[in-house]
Design a protein around this motif. Structure first.
Motif, PDB file in Angstrom:
ATOM      1  N   THR A 176      37.795 -36.705  48.592  1.00 56.21           N
ATOM      2  CA  THR A 176      38.172 -38.099  48.736  1.00 56.21           C
ATOM      3  C   THR A 176      38.468 -38.615  47.332  1.00 56.21           C
ATOM      4  OG1 THR A 176      37.448 -40.277  49.549  1.00 56.21           O
ATOM      5  CG2 THR A 176      35.739 -38.829  48.668  1.00 56.21           C
ATOM      6  N   THR A 177      38.556 -39.918  47.174  1.00 57.34           N
ATOM      7  CA  THR A 177      38.789 -40.509  45.862  1.00 57.34           C
ATOM      8  C   THR A 177      37.830 -41.660  45.653  1.00 57.34           C
ATOM      9  OG1 THR A 177      40.408 -42.143  46.632  1.00 57.34           O
ATOM     10  CG2 THR A 177      41.250 -39.958  46.029  1.00 57.34           C
ATOM     11  N   ALA A 178      37.717 -42.110  44.410  1.00 55.91           N
ATOM     12  CA  ALA A 178      36.864 -43.253  44.119  1.00 55.91           C
ATOM     13  C   ALA A 178      37.365 -44.515  44.808  1.00 55.91           C
ATOM     14  CB  ALA A 178      36.778 -43.468  42.607  1.00 55.91           C
ATOM     15  N   ALA A 179      38.632 -44.511  45.244  1.00 55.82           N
ATOM     16  CA  ALA A 179      39.180 -45.640  45.992  1.00 55.82           C
ATOM     17  C   ALA A 179      38.843 -45.556  47.472  1.00 55.82           C
ATOM     18  CB  ALA A 179      40.687 -45.696  45.807  1.00 55.82           C
ATOM     19  N   GLY A 180      38.210 -44.458  47.903  1.00 51.68           N
ATOM     20  CA  GLY A 180      37.786 -44.336  49.288  1.00 51.68           C
ATOM     21  C   GLY A 180      38.830 -43.773  50.223  1.00 51.68           C
ATOM     22  N   ALA A 181      39.691 -42.888  49.739  1.00 50.18           N
ATOM     23  CA  ALA A 181      40.676 -42.241  50.606  1.00 50.18           C
ATOM     24  C   ALA A 181      39.969 -41.467  51.709  1.00 50.18           C
ATOM     25  CB  ALA A 181      41.560 -41.302  49.794  1.00 50.18           C
ATOM     26  N   PRO A 182      40.548 -41.404  52.922  1.00 48.79           N
ATOM     27  CA  PRO A 182      39.905 -40.653  54.003  1.00 48.79           C
ATOM     28  C   PRO A 182      39.629 -39.215  53.578  1.00 48.79           C
ATOM     29  CG  PRO A 182      41.730 -41.941  54.848  1.00 48.79           C
ATOM     30  CD  PRO A 182      41.794 -42.050  53.355  1.00 48.79           C
TER      31      PRO A 182
END
Length: 488
Positions: free
Chosen positions: A85-91
């Motif tokens: 995932t990413t720190a931006a909260g990608a699924p």
């Protein structure tokens, strides 16, 4: 100073003598209750992909950031997957699945499987330097699956295997494996207390002596009371943190590594030169302050105490002759602790007893955006999901250790706890991870829910009505977040 296996006998005899000379059982090792000293807010981050049919949905075990500055976060599930995932909260999506590799992987218990992942510090950064497409895993296989380099004393339950993987493109959404090399294989005596963290020191820079050195945490090999004294045996890899240079020393196809010359036991006869620290029971998670490079170890105790240790080269933390700052019976006839301090071991920098929790799962020096917690150590209990904290400057507690406080949590504007949010089975199974910016993430193993810790908002004053309504709202929000993640 050279240490040998004979030293263990001396320590144990001294401990036993202390009991005979009047050491007494300590009924309540830390009598002062832990009080609230900080507040923080939980926000839903992501839910990891299900890896099993039915319940539990997941068995997530750790969260790591990529060293390349991409913001990617990798979550390993002991059933064999690594999701990204990413720190931006990608699924989250599955990035790697060891079950698709023909390596004899097996995960028969909750303490086996794909237990940790480590990315080379140059992963995805400079294609002209070693490690650009390399990551490492530690996983488990059957006891007879391969030729082990080392074994702990006792029976053979399974093998723990450190592997090096090469990917075609470190920036790709999913790992395309182009190579696998077995680095280290050890035979573990019992089913529990095996591998914990594998990691590189994030504060080590290219050219420094610690850059590219891989640290490997191994519990004492299992069983009650470390029945074969593996943790104090300097010929056994168990109950230790090992430190190696995993770079292939003999070209492609080799199954080897080198022992750093600055390891504390390097070149000493009758010892494993890989040993960095020892006398540990079950160091499930260790890490470093990315600013100072100081190492911290969370070591799960047995019957009475959980401890946080400062990682020191050559340090001996006393297990099984000691638990926390307290002595234990050398004949292993009881599970109690006693008032003999067993001098000669390194003291933990903090500890808590089983009035407060059951098993420490992490100790992370917080470098995130909450000013109230910045620079403080955050500690998690695996079972009840409580968060504790302390200052590294505080040595006013029992045995010279720091005094712990509790971090009170809120979610959706209401005071709550992780046990209330996630404790349907009577436990949380909480672990911690951080991103490249130092933000803290809370992983609940069996549901796959991951929360992010942020600065506390002022919670709504609680009444019976707001408590009941709030818990219903919280449950609805969590269910909606899970449904959104599944649909994505």
């Amino acid at each position: 100073m050279r240490r040998t296996g004979r030293w263990l006998g001396t320590v144990l005899l001294a401990s036993l003598s202390a009991w005979r000379l009047g050491a007494t059982e300590v009924i309540n090792p830390i009598p002062t209750p832990i009080g609230i000293d900080a507040r923080a807010m939980l926000t839903s981050f992501v839910t990891a992909p299900a890896t099993g049919a039915g319940s539990p949905a997941t068995l997530i075990h750790g969260l790591r950031s990529a060293p390349d500055g991409s913001g990617r976060l990798f979550v390993n599930d002991t059933r064999g997957t690594i999701s990204v995932t990413t720190a931006a909260g990608a699924p989250p999506a599955v990035w790697f699945d060891i079950r698709r590799q023909d390596v004899g992987f097996t995960a028969p218990t909750t303490q086996s499987g794909l237990l940790s992942v480590a990315f080379h510090p140059n992963f995805g950064i400079d294609p002209t330097r070693p490690g650009y497409a390399t990551f490492y895993t530690i996983d488990t296989t059957a006891a007879d699956a391969g030729v082990a380099r080392y074994a702990g004393k006792g029976p053979a339950d399974h093998q723990d295997v450190l592997r090096e993987w090469t990917v075609a493109d470190p920036d790709a959404a999913a790992a395309t494996i182009t190579g696998m090399r077995e680095v280290l294989r050890v035979t573990q005596p019992y089913a529990d207390h095996g591998p914990g963290t594998i990691a590189f020191n994030p504060a080590a820079t290219p050219g420094s002596s610690d850059y590219g050195k891989l640290y490997i945490g191994l519990g004492d090999g299992g069983g009650v009371n470390d029945p074969n004294d593996n943790a104090q045996d300097l010929t056994s890899p168990f109950g230790k943190i090992l430190r190696i240079d995993p770079a292939d020393p003999d070209g492609p196809g080799g199954r080897d590594y080198t022992i750093p010359v600055d390891n504390p036991l390097a070149g000493q006869a009758g010892t494993l030169g890989e040993i960095y620290a020892y006398g540990l029971r079950n160091p499930q998670l260790f890490g470093w302050d990315p600013v100072t490079g100081r190492m911290y170890i969370a070591d799960i105790g047995q019957a009475r105490l959980e401890e946080i240790d400062l990682g020191v080269a050559g340090g001996n933390y006393g297990w099984p002759a000691r638990e926390g700052t307290f002595g234990r019976s050398a004949d292993k006839g009881v599970l109690a602790v006693n008032d003999d301090p067993n001098p000669g071991f390194l003291d933990p920098i903090a500890q808590y007893d089983h009035d407060e929790g059951a098993a420490i799962s992490a100790a992370v020096l917080y470098r995130g955006s909450d000013p109230a917690l910045f620079g403080r150590m955050v500690v998690s209990d695996l079972v009840n999901g409580r968060l504790f904290d302390f200052s590294l400057d505080d040595t006013g507690g029992v045995g010279g250790t720091a005094v712990l406080g509790e971090i009170a949590l809120s979610f959706a504007g209401l005071s709550t706890s992780l046990l209330a949010l996630e404790g349907q089975r009577g436990r949380v199974d909480l672990r911690l991870g951080t991103d490249a910016g130092g933000e803290l993430y809370l992983l609940t193993e069996q549901s796959g829910d991951i929360y992010r810790l942020t600065a506390a908002a002022v919670p709504e004053p609680l009444t019976w009505f707001t408590t009941i309504a709030g818990l219903g709202l919280i449950g609805a929000l969590i269910r909606r977040a899970r449904a959104h993640t599944a649909a994505a």
